[in-house]
Design a protein around this motif. Sequence first.
Motif, PDB file in Angstrom:
ATOM      1  N   ASP A 172      -5.322 -14.569   4.273  1.00  0.00           N
ATOM      2  CA  ASP A 172      -6.386 -15.457   4.519  1.00  0.00           C
ATOM      3  C   ASP A 172      -7.709 -14.856   4.013  1.00  0.00           C
ATOM      4  O   ASP A 172      -8.679 -15.635   3.837  1.00  0.00           O
ATOM      5  N   PHE A 173      -7.701 -13.475   4.220  1.00  0.00           N
ATOM      6  CA  PHE A 173      -8.985 -12.841   3.752  1.00  0.00           C
ATOM      7  C   PHE A 173      -9.169 -13.067   2.138  1.00  0.00           C
ATOM      8  O   PHE A 173     -10.323 -13.296   1.745  1.00  0.00           O
ATOM      9  N   ALA A 174      -8.181 -13.011   1.548  1.00  0.00           N
ATOM     10  CA  ALA A 174      -8.220 -13.516  -0.191  1.00  0.00           C
ATOM     11  C   ALA A 174      -8.744 -14.749  -0.126  1.00  0.00           C
ATOM     12  O   ALA A 174      -9.608 -14.912  -1.017  1.00  0.00           O
ATOM     13  N   GLY A 225      -9.614  -2.918  -3.166  1.00  0.00           N
ATOM     14  CA  GLY A 225     -10.461  -2.942  -2.255  1.00  0.00           C
ATOM     15  C   GLY A 225     -11.883  -3.272  -2.449  1.00  0.00           C
ATOM     16  O   GLY A 225     -12.839  -2.901  -1.614  1.00  0.00           O
ATOM     17  N   ASP A 226     -12.087  -3.537  -3.820  1.00  0.00           N
ATOM     18  CA  ASP A 226     -13.570  -4.012  -4.037  1.00  0.00           C
ATOM     19  C   ASP A 226     -13.954  -5.436  -4.113  1.00  0.00           C
ATOM     20  O   ASP A 226     -13.546  -6.325  -4.600  1.00  0.00           O
ATOM     21  N   LYS A 248       0.669  -1.094  -0.028  1.00  0.00           N
ATOM     22  CA  LYS A 248      -0.053  -0.031  -0.073  1.00  0.00           C
ATOM     23  C   LYS A 248       0.912   1.285  -0.082  1.00  0.00           C
ATOM     24  O   LYS A 248       1.973   1.257   0.373  1.00  0.00           O
ATOM     25  N   ASP A 249       0.145   2.461  -0.399  1.00  0.00           N
ATOM     26  CA  ASP A 249       1.051   3.656  -0.453  1.00  0.00           C
ATOM     27  C   ASP A 249       2.219   3.520  -1.432  1.00  0.00           C
ATOM     28  O   ASP A 249       3.044   4.506  -1.144  1.00  0.00           O
ATOM     29  N   VAL A 267      -7.723 -11.047  -8.435  1.00  0.00           N
ATOM     30  CA  VAL A 267      -6.523 -10.183  -7.618  1.00  0.00           C
ATOM     31  C   VAL A 267      -6.748  -8.703  -7.657  1.00  0.00           C
ATOM     32  O   VAL A 267      -6.445  -7.643  -6.588  1.00  0.00           O
ATOM     33  N   ALA A 268      -6.785  -8.202  -8.865  1.00  0.00           N
ATOM     34  CA  ALA A 268      -6.628  -6.679  -9.141  1.00  0.00           C
ATOM     35  C   ALA A 268      -8.162  -6.082  -8.649  1.00  0.00           C
ATOM     36  O   ALA A 268      -7.966  -5.089  -7.785  1.00  0.00           O
ATOM     37  N   ALA A 269      -9.321  -6.590  -8.324  1.00  0.00           N
ATOM     38  CA  ALA A 269     -10.508  -6.220  -7.290  1.00  0.00           C
ATOM     39  C   ALA A 269     -10.083  -6.178  -6.014  1.00  0.00           C
ATOM     40  O   ALA A 269     -10.389  -5.274  -5.261  1.00  0.00           O
ATOM     41  N   LEU A 270      -9.417  -7.331  -5.368  1.00  0.00           N
ATOM     42  CA  LEU A 270      -8.880  -7.586  -4.122  1.00  0.00           C
ATOM     43  C   LEU A 270      -8.105  -6.202  -3.958  1.00  0.00           C
ATOM     44  O   LEU A 270      -8.238  -5.532  -2.768  1.00  0.00           O
TER      45      LEU A 270
END
Length: 265
Positions: free
Chosen positions: A214-216, A170-171, A20-21, A164-167
């Motif tokens: 794990d969220f993925a 943040g979608d 991120k960032d 993967v791109a959506a995840l």
Amino acid sequence: MATKGKILALISSGRGLPLKDGKVYTGAGYYLNEVTVPVRALMNEGYEITFANPTGNTPQVDVHSEVVGFFGGDAAKLQDYLIFRDGLLGFRDPVRIKDVIASGLDQYDAIFVPGGHGPMIDLLDDPNAGIVLRHFHETSKPTAVLCHGPISLLSALPNSWEFVAALAAGDVAGAHAKAQGWIYAGYKMTIFATAEEQQREPLEIGGKVLFYPDFALRTAGGDVSVVPPWGSYALQDRELISGQNPFSDEAVLKLLLAALSEKKK
């Protein structure tokens, strides 16, 4: 001497983990014990190992894994495994995954995907990795994935890149919508836990990952369970064997050897 069988080990080609960032963890790669402990034991059992990755380049080690903590605090054991790793010619010069596919996947008895952050760079949405995993799923051959290695299971999605791109964006709803048709939906599995990742972010990678492993897998439809940080944990559901973290190397190996023996009966 005839070998007991052949095992395909998928390794990352990656060199930089996007964070991120706009940050990048340049040290991302494989974890030493996650590769060498299972591979050495499998070789001692008589299995031939073929190493493959997306580009055929020499895999990069995460230097944070070349420490005694992952080898029972034993400096001599760490050195022994470093020497073993350095003697693996096939590991320094892996085959490209697409060339492995072209040579035929039926020759392999199992697949093994070790972790480190490397798989989060490229194996999670590599189309050829997806072809390989679907083959092992369809033929019910042991599929062992360790630590961050289970993120490679996402490559078997029909639209892995879009998922993967959506995840990463943040979608979550969009990612979930892209997960239809995943061959591992409903499988019991484990992977590096959010609590473990959050401990390592400031100490190791110097930033926040785009999403937690794990969220993925849960978003894709996996039945994910984890234990408290750094406990050994591995489980099997059908052909899939998964381990949570670096300390699960022996547990994954034990399940894999048992599964290989069962397939040969």
